[in-house]
Design a protein around this motif. Structure first.
Motif, PDB file in Angstrom:
ATOM      1  N   SER A   1       0.818  -1.114   0.060  1.00  0.00           N
ATOM      2  CA  SER A   1      -0.011   0.063   0.006  1.00  0.00           C
ATOM      3  C   SER A   1       0.845   1.230  -0.051  1.00  0.00           C
ATOM      4  N   PHE A   2       1.906   1.429   0.782  1.00  0.00           N
ATOM      5  CA  PHE A   2       2.853   2.267   0.803  1.00  0.00           C
ATOM      6  C   PHE A   2       3.438   2.728  -0.513  1.00  0.00           C
ATOM      7  N   TYR A   3       4.017   1.493  -0.944  1.00  0.00           N
ATOM      8  CA  TYR A   3       4.760   1.586  -2.384  1.00  0.00           C
ATOM      9  C   TYR A   3       3.924   1.971  -3.489  1.00  0.00           C
TER      10      TYR A   3
ATOM     11  N   ASP B   1      -1.642   3.568  -2.512  1.00  0.00           N
ATOM     12  CA  ASP B   1      -2.928   3.209  -2.255  1.00  0.00           C
ATOM     13  C   ASP B   1      -3.546   2.729  -1.003  1.00  0.00           C
ATOM     14  N   VAL B   2      -4.805   3.090  -0.782  1.00  0.00           N
ATOM     15  CA  VAL B   2      -5.170   3.077   0.381  1.00  0.00           C
ATOM     16  C   VAL B   2      -5.905   1.540   0.755  1.00  0.00           C
ATOM     17  N   LEU B   3      -5.963   1.044  -0.380  1.00  0.00           N
ATOM     18  CA  LEU B   3      -6.933  -0.622  -0.407  1.00  0.00           C
ATOM     19  C   LEU B   3      -6.007  -1.360   0.845  1.00  0.00           C
ATOM     20  N   GLY B   4      -4.875  -1.537   0.688  1.00  0.00           N
ATOM     21  CA  GLY B   4      -4.059  -2.188   1.328  1.00  0.00           C
ATOM     22  C   GLY B   4      -4.090  -1.990   3.017  1.00  0.00           C
ATOM     23  N   GLN B   5      -4.527  -0.629   3.227  1.00  0.00           N
ATOM     24  CA  GLN B   5      -4.595  -0.472   4.596  1.00  0.00           C
ATOM     25  C   GLN B   5      -5.991  -0.705   5.209  1.00  0.00           C
TER      26      GLN B   5
END
Length: 85
Positions: free
Chosen positions: A50-52, A55-59
């Motif tokens: 999500s950081f790389y 994107d907010v979806l991973g969080q």
């Protein structure tokens, strides 16, 4: 640090938890801890991707996995307490 190095840390932690599940089939507390370690590795991979990827979806997935992990731990420990009583 680059993306591959951080994801490899997550993969190593995941396989440590997986090996722990297969080695400790008798002790239920260690199995629950190893499952939690696997979920931690998956959460770490989601957060890093999500950081790389910016994107907010991973969080969001990480929050859902943490909720499921808390429920799984509480149910597992309740079953353990009932079993040993």
């Amino acid at each position: 640090m680059n993306f591959i190095a951080v994801i490899s840390i997550s993969i190593i932690v995941f396989f440590i938890g997986l090996i722990g599940i297969f080695i400790n089939r008798k002790n239920i507390l260690l199995i629950i801890n190893c499952v939690e370690l696997n979920l931690l590795a998956i959460n770490f991979a989601f957060l890093i991707s999500s950081f790389y990827l910016d994107d907010v979806l991973g969080q969001i997935y990480t929050i859902f996995i943490l909720v499921v992990a808390a429920a799984e731990t509480s149910i597992g420990l309740a079953i353990l307490v009932v079993y040993y009583r």
